[in-house]
Every structure is written in C-alpha cells, then in structure tokens.
Write a protein that holds these residues in place. Structure first.
Motif, PDB file in Angstrom:
ATOM      1  N   ILE A   1       5.185  34.115 -35.978  1.00  0.00           N
ATOM      2  CA  ILE A   1       3.965  33.988 -35.176  1.00  0.00           C
ATOM      3  C   ILE A   1       4.255  33.028 -34.031  1.00  0.00           C
ATOM      4  CG2 ILE A   1       1.484  33.518 -35.164  1.00  0.00           C
ATOM      5  CD1 ILE A   1       1.534  33.634 -38.211  1.00  0.00           C
ATOM      6  N   TRP A   2       3.863  33.429 -32.823  1.00  0.00           N
ATOM      7  CA  TRP A   2       4.037  32.569 -31.647  1.00  0.00           C
ATOM      8  C   TRP A   2       3.079  33.014 -30.544  1.00  0.00           C
ATOM      9  CZ3 TRP A   2       4.718  28.701 -28.644  1.00  0.00           C
ATOM     10  CH2 TRP A   2       5.063  28.846 -27.295  1.00  0.00           C
ATOM     11  N   HIS A   3       2.371  32.055 -30.005  1.00  0.00           N
ATOM     12  CA  HIS A   3       1.531  32.255 -28.819  1.00  0.00           C
ATOM     13  C   HIS A   3       0.553  33.415 -28.981  1.00  0.00           C
ATOM     14  CE1 HIS A   3       0.645  32.116 -24.437  1.00  0.00           C
ATOM     15  NE2 HIS A   3       0.941  30.830 -24.618  1.00  0.00           N
TER      16      HIS A   3
ATOM     17  N   SER B   1      -9.155  32.420 -40.552  1.00  0.00           N
ATOM     18  CA  SER B   1     -10.474  31.788 -40.434  1.00  0.00           C
ATOM     19  C   SER B   1     -11.262  32.296 -39.239  1.00  0.00           C
ATOM     20  CB  SER B   1     -10.316  30.266 -40.308  1.00  0.00           C
ATOM     21  OG  SER B   1      -9.728  29.940 -39.055  1.00  0.00           O
ATOM     22  N   GLY B   2     -10.578  33.033 -38.354  1.00  0.00           N
ATOM     23  CA  GLY B   2     -11.216  33.484 -37.125  1.00  0.00           C
ATOM     24  C   GLY B   2     -11.195  32.441 -36.029  1.00  0.00           C
ATOM     25  N   SER B   3     -10.625  31.268 -36.301  1.00  0.00           N
ATOM     26  CA  SER B   3     -10.599  30.185 -35.336  1.00  0.00           C
ATOM     27  C   SER B   3      -9.691  30.516 -34.150  1.00  0.00           C
ATOM     28  CB  SER B   3     -10.099  28.899 -36.010  1.00  0.00           C
ATOM     29  OG  SER B   3      -9.891  27.877 -35.045  1.00  0.00           O
ATOM     30  N   GLN B   4     -10.080  30.025 -32.978  1.00  0.00           N
ATOM     31  CA  GLN B   4      -9.258  30.153 -31.777  1.00  0.00           C
ATOM     32  C   GLN B   4      -8.605  28.818 -31.405  1.00  0.00           C
ATOM     33  OE1 GLN B   4      -8.672  33.079 -29.823  1.00  0.00           O
ATOM     34  NE2 GLN B   4      -9.417  33.923 -31.761  1.00  0.00           N
ATOM     35  N   ASN B   5      -8.546  27.914 -32.382  1.00  0.00           N
ATOM     36  CA  ASN B   5      -7.918  26.613 -32.168  1.00  0.00           C
ATOM     37  C   ASN B   5      -6.494  26.793 -31.641  1.00  0.00           C
ATOM     38  OD1 ASN B   5      -5.929  24.507 -33.596  1.00  0.00           O
ATOM     39  ND2 ASN B   5      -7.856  23.457 -33.129  1.00  0.00           N
ATOM     40  N   TRP B   6      -6.101  25.955 -30.669  1.00  0.00           N
ATOM     41  CA  TRP B   6      -4.804  26.062 -29.999  1.00  0.00           C
ATOM     42  C   TRP B   6      -3.646  26.091 -30.989  1.00  0.00           C
ATOM     43  CZ3 TRP B   6      -3.601  27.127 -25.070  1.00  0.00           C
ATOM     44  CH2 TRP B   6      -2.323  26.839 -24.600  1.00  0.00           C
ATOM     45  N   THR B   7      -3.683  25.168 -31.962  1.00  0.00           N
ATOM     46  CA  THR B   7      -2.584  25.099 -32.933  1.00  0.00           C
ATOM     47  C   THR B   7      -2.669  26.219 -33.956  1.00  0.00           C
ATOM     48  OG1 THR B   7      -2.325  22.704 -32.675  1.00  0.00           O
ATOM     49  CG2 THR B   7      -1.518  23.675 -34.724  1.00  0.00           C
ATOM     50  N   LEU B   8      -3.870  26.535 -34.435  1.00  0.00           N
ATOM     51  CA  LEU B   8      -4.004  27.600 -35.428  1.00  0.00           C
ATOM     52  C   LEU B   8      -3.611  28.960 -34.851  1.00  0.00           C
ATOM     53  CD1 LEU B   8      -7.334  26.640 -37.272  1.00  0.00           C
ATOM     54  CD2 LEU B   8      -4.966  26.162 -37.937  1.00  0.00           C
ATOM     55  N   MET B   9      -3.730  29.115 -33.544  1.00  0.00           N
ATOM     56  CA  MET B   9      -3.284  30.363 -32.907  1.00  0.00           C
ATOM     57  C   MET B   9      -1.794  30.315 -32.545  1.00  0.00           C
ATOM     58  SD  MET B   9      -5.636  32.581 -32.930  1.00  0.00           S
ATOM     59  CE  MET B   9      -5.015  33.761 -31.738  1.00  0.00           C
ATOM     60  N   HIS B  10      -1.134  29.206 -32.961  1.00  0.00           N
ATOM     61  CA  HIS B  10       0.311  29.062 -32.756  1.00  0.00           C
ATOM     62  C   HIS B  10       0.693  29.095 -31.281  1.00  0.00           C
ATOM     63  CE1 HIS B  10      -0.206  30.354 -36.914  1.00  0.00           C
ATOM     64  NE2 HIS B  10       0.971  29.844 -37.192  1.00  0.00           N
ATOM     65  N   MET B  11      -0.140  28.481 -30.459  1.00  0.00           N
ATOM     66  CA  MET B  11       0.150  28.391 -29.029  1.00  0.00           C
ATOM     67  C   MET B  11       1.156  27.281 -28.734  1.00  0.00           C
ATOM     68  SD  MET B  11      -1.818  30.814 -27.957  1.00  0.00           S
ATOM     69  CE  MET B  11      -2.052  30.652 -26.191  1.00  0.00           C
ATOM     70  N   ASP B  12       1.306  26.359 -29.677  1.00  0.00           N
ATOM     71  CA  ASP B  12       2.193  25.218 -29.452  1.00  0.00           C
ATOM     72  C   ASP B  12       3.398  25.185 -30.386  1.00  0.00           C
ATOM     73  OD1 ASP B  12       0.913  24.647 -31.808  1.00  0.00           O
ATOM     74  OD2 ASP B  12      -0.026  22.777 -31.122  1.00  0.00           O
ATOM     75  N   HIS B  13       3.536  26.187 -31.228  1.00  0.00           N
ATOM     76  CA  HIS B  13       4.693  26.190 -32.134  1.00  0.00           C
ATOM     77  C   HIS B  13       5.048  27.605 -32.575  1.00  0.00           C
ATOM     78  CE1 HIS B  13       1.346  26.208 -35.056  1.00  0.00           C
ATOM     79  NE2 HIS B  13       2.196  26.735 -35.922  1.00  0.00           N
ATOM     80  N   VAL B  14       6.310  27.767 -32.924  1.00  0.00           N
ATOM     81  CA  VAL B  14       6.809  29.031 -33.477  1.00  0.00           C
ATOM     82  C   VAL B  14       6.837  28.903 -34.987  1.00  0.00           C
ATOM     83  CG1 VAL B  14       8.776  30.609 -33.626  1.00  0.00           C
ATOM     84  CG2 VAL B  14       8.215  29.518 -31.438  1.00  0.00           C
TER      85      VAL B  14
END
Length: 411
Positions: free
Chosen positions: A361-363, A383-396
């Motif tokens: 998962i990434w970005h 969870s349906g969350s769009q949180n930056w980290t939970l959506m893996h925008m900052d990590h692979v």
C-alpha cells in the motif's frame, strides 16, 4: 517481450566486433550522424528496452540535446563498460543495466562532461572538458572527472581519464570504495538506487530523475544500426563479442523481442539492521526490512512488529509487515517524496516472489500479488478514514506471507 515498432531506426555509436573488442565509428562519420540524431530530441527506435518500443517527441524518456563533447564521453563510457563486461562475463541485459546506471550517474555529476576543478589545479593538466562557453567549475572538495570522484578514489590522472574513471565506477576505488559490481544484488537494483549506492551522494534522489534519459542513450549506443527509414534494426554484432552479446542484444522480426535470457531475480544478501528491529519478524519480513533499508538508505524511520496502534488483524502484529516512512511526506506531497515512494513500492512489487509479498500500500493505492493482473487499485482504509497516514500517503506498507520468499534470514 514484444514491443511496438515505429518507422525510424536509431543509429548505433558502437559495434561489438568478433574479437570481443569495442570499435568506435567516429572516423567513419557515424559519430556525427548519431550526435545529430540524439540532438534532435526525437528518439524513435524499433527496439528500446523498457521504453515502450519507441519514444516520440515530447514522450517520457526524451533525450535532451547532446553535443559533440558529451557524445565522445558517451562512447568512451560504453567502451570501458564493455571491457569490464567481457572480463566479468556479463550478459547483454546486464550490460544495458550497467551502462544505464553509469550514464545516469554521469548525467547528474558532470552533465556527461569530463570536468576538471579549480580546487584541484593538477586536473587542468589533463585532457578535460568545460561547460558550454568554456566555463570551468570552481570545484567541490577534490571531486573531478565524469563521475566527480574524490581524491580517495584514485590519482587525479586516473579520475580525469574517461575510461579509467568509468572502470573505477564499476569496479571500485583504491581506498576500498565499492564499485557498481560490488553492490549486492546490483543486477536487479534500480539504476537510480544503484548509482546512489556507488556515489553515496547527499542528494540521493537526483539519479532516478535521469534514468529514463540514461536508458534511452544506452539503448541507442547498444541497440541498433541505421538501415534506412522503415528498415529492420539489428545489433551490430560479430560472431564473438562480449559474453552474452554474440547473439545480439535485440532481434527484430515482425516486431522486437529481447533476445537475451531473463536475468536472475535474486536480490543478493542485503545488510542486517539492528537486532531489536528484526526481533519477532518472519523471514520474509526480515528480508523486506534489510533490503528496503539497504537499497533505500535515505529511509530513516520505519516500523515492523507492533503490539498495538494498527487495524485489528494487522500483519504488523504477527511480524509479517513493515512500514517505511518517506522523507518529506509527513504532511503534504513533495516531488522527491512521491518519486522515492513510487520507486520503493515498484521495487517490492517487481520482486514480490522473492520477498513473499502479499500486498503493498502506498499513496492511496494498493497492489495484491493475488490480483496482480489488476495492477495498482484505489485503496480504502477499513475504517473509511481519509487520514493522511491511514491512507499511506507518508509511508510504504509491505505485507508478506511469512516464509514463502527466497530468503531465510532470521526469524
């Protein structure tokens, strides 16, 4: 792999002769023709490895203008690389990989120019290039030459010699610096990462940005001969030649095929990390952690085994997942961050079998090995969350099976 064919055939700068030596064609005028071809910013070859079978004007991988000075250096790097390839028994695809990495490094370090430095006066006594307009750079420490190698790599005379400096880039320096061929798993490490592991630059992401250009130059140098508009391209090859090249790097029939065999998919033994980071991980996760940090040394923050803080049933709880935090991506997208994350995600995707990968998962995207034919898909957090980290925008995130990969390092 069959590639799309286009009408114009590229001009080769170098041929492999039957005796196994590389002969330049500068005296016959082909060098001038090739220079004009590259300088046109239009690369249309029927056989271009990894570039989709031809790059039209404006396409990704376009070659920027290359002048006569740079063209000479392109040729000499190729000659030196082919000599090393013969000595080491490299096959055709490995030679393309080596050349692509060398060109990417030289493009970044010197703009493909054999540069002296005012900080190293002795370098001005050797055959050298300048920037357009005759400008000589003021210098960066003791760095000189095509690859801007420091004094520790070797004498000024060697670093200012185009072929000798290329050989050092490939085989190592006098003080024990690792050359490209000393890097574990160099055969399957991406050229941008591989160049960084040799050069150890403070700006590690620069090389990846020049890989498409470097790959296109390598394809022209080794790929085809001019046979006229609409003709079929064949590698300029004799009955002997560098190991793996005697049958030709590329063949054309109704289209184009890679003629050499598929290289080994083995990554090589990646360096261990601190024991506390590996404790509790499955062998597949240990391999992911070691190679992830080994091939992407700019990654400083990571996490694998966890007892809390993740989605219920997370692979982190069973030692079957690792997260690699991408520098610069903490709160917003950055160009370097996205490039690094894309590279790392594709790295693990390309070697999914070796690492026993189940999904990545990434970005905001996910790739599953069980659904590989679907490619990358949109990701939705449970969870349906769009949180930056939970959506893996900052990590692979890389999840593995446990013990299904090619490595059994620790457990």
């Amino acid at each position: 792999m069959r590639l799309r064919t286009v009408a114009i055939v590229a001009v080769a700068v170098v041929v492999v002769t039957g005796s196994g030596t590389l002969a330049t064609l500068s005296s016959s005028g082909i060098l001038d023709e090739a220079q004009g071809f590259l300088g046109s910013q239009l690369l249309q070859s029927p056989c271009l490895p990894e570039l989709g079978g031809g790059v039209s004007a404006g396409g990704a991988g376009r070659i920027a203008d290359i002048d006569r000075t740079q063209m000479r250096n392109v040729t000499e790097i190729a000659e030196a690389a082919a000599g090393v390839a013969k000595e080491r028994g490299l096959d055709a695809e490995q030679l393309v990989h080596v050349l692509t990495t060398a060109y990417a490094a030289a493009l970044v370090e010197s703009d493909l120019r054999n540069l002296p430095s005012r900080a190293v006066p002795a370098s001005l006594a050797f055959d050298h290039d300048t920037y357009p307009g005759g400008r000589i750079p003021p210098g960066d420490h003791s760095s000189v030459g095509l690859f801007q190698q420091l004094d520790a790599w070797g004498p000024v005379a060697v670093r200012m010699n185009r072929k000798a400096s290329t050989r050092m880039f490939l085989t190592g320096g006098r003080a024990g610096q690792r050359g490209l061929l000393d890097i574990p798993g160099w055969q399957t490490t991406s050229p941008g990462v591989l160049a960084q592991r040799v050069q150890v630059s403070a700006y590690p992401l620069r090389y990846a940005r020049r890989v498409a250009q470097a790959k296109a130059i390598a394809a022209v140098v080794l790929g085809t001969r001019a046979t006229g508009s609409g003709g079929s391209g064949t590698l300029a090859s004799g009955s002997g030649g560098v190991a793996g090249l005697s049958a030709g790097l590329l063949r054309t029939s109704s289209g184009c095929e890679l003629a050499s065999s598929k290289p080994s998919s083995k990554i090589g033994k990646c360096p261990a990390v601190r024991a506390s980071s590996e404790r509790g991980l499955t062998p597949d996760a240990v391999a992911v952690l070691r190679c992830g940090l080994g091939d992407y040394p700019m990654i400083r923050a990571y996490g694998c085994l966890a007892t809390s803080g993740h989605t219920p049933g997370s692979d982190h709880y069973t030692g079957r997942a690792c997260d690699f935090m991408i520098p610069g991506q903490a709160r917003r997208d950055t160009r370097d961050g996205i490039a690094l994350g894309d590279s790392m995600a594709e790295y693990f995707k390309s070697h999914a079998d070796e690492f026993g990968v189940t999904y990545i998962i990434w970005h905001g995207r996910i790739w599953n090995s069980a659904r590989a034919s679907e490619g990358w898909r949109s990701y939705r957090h449970p969870s349906g969350s769009q949180n930056w980290t939970l959506m893996h925008m900052d990590h692979v995130h890389v999840s593995v099976k446990g013990q299904a990969g090619a490595y059994g390092w620790g457990a």
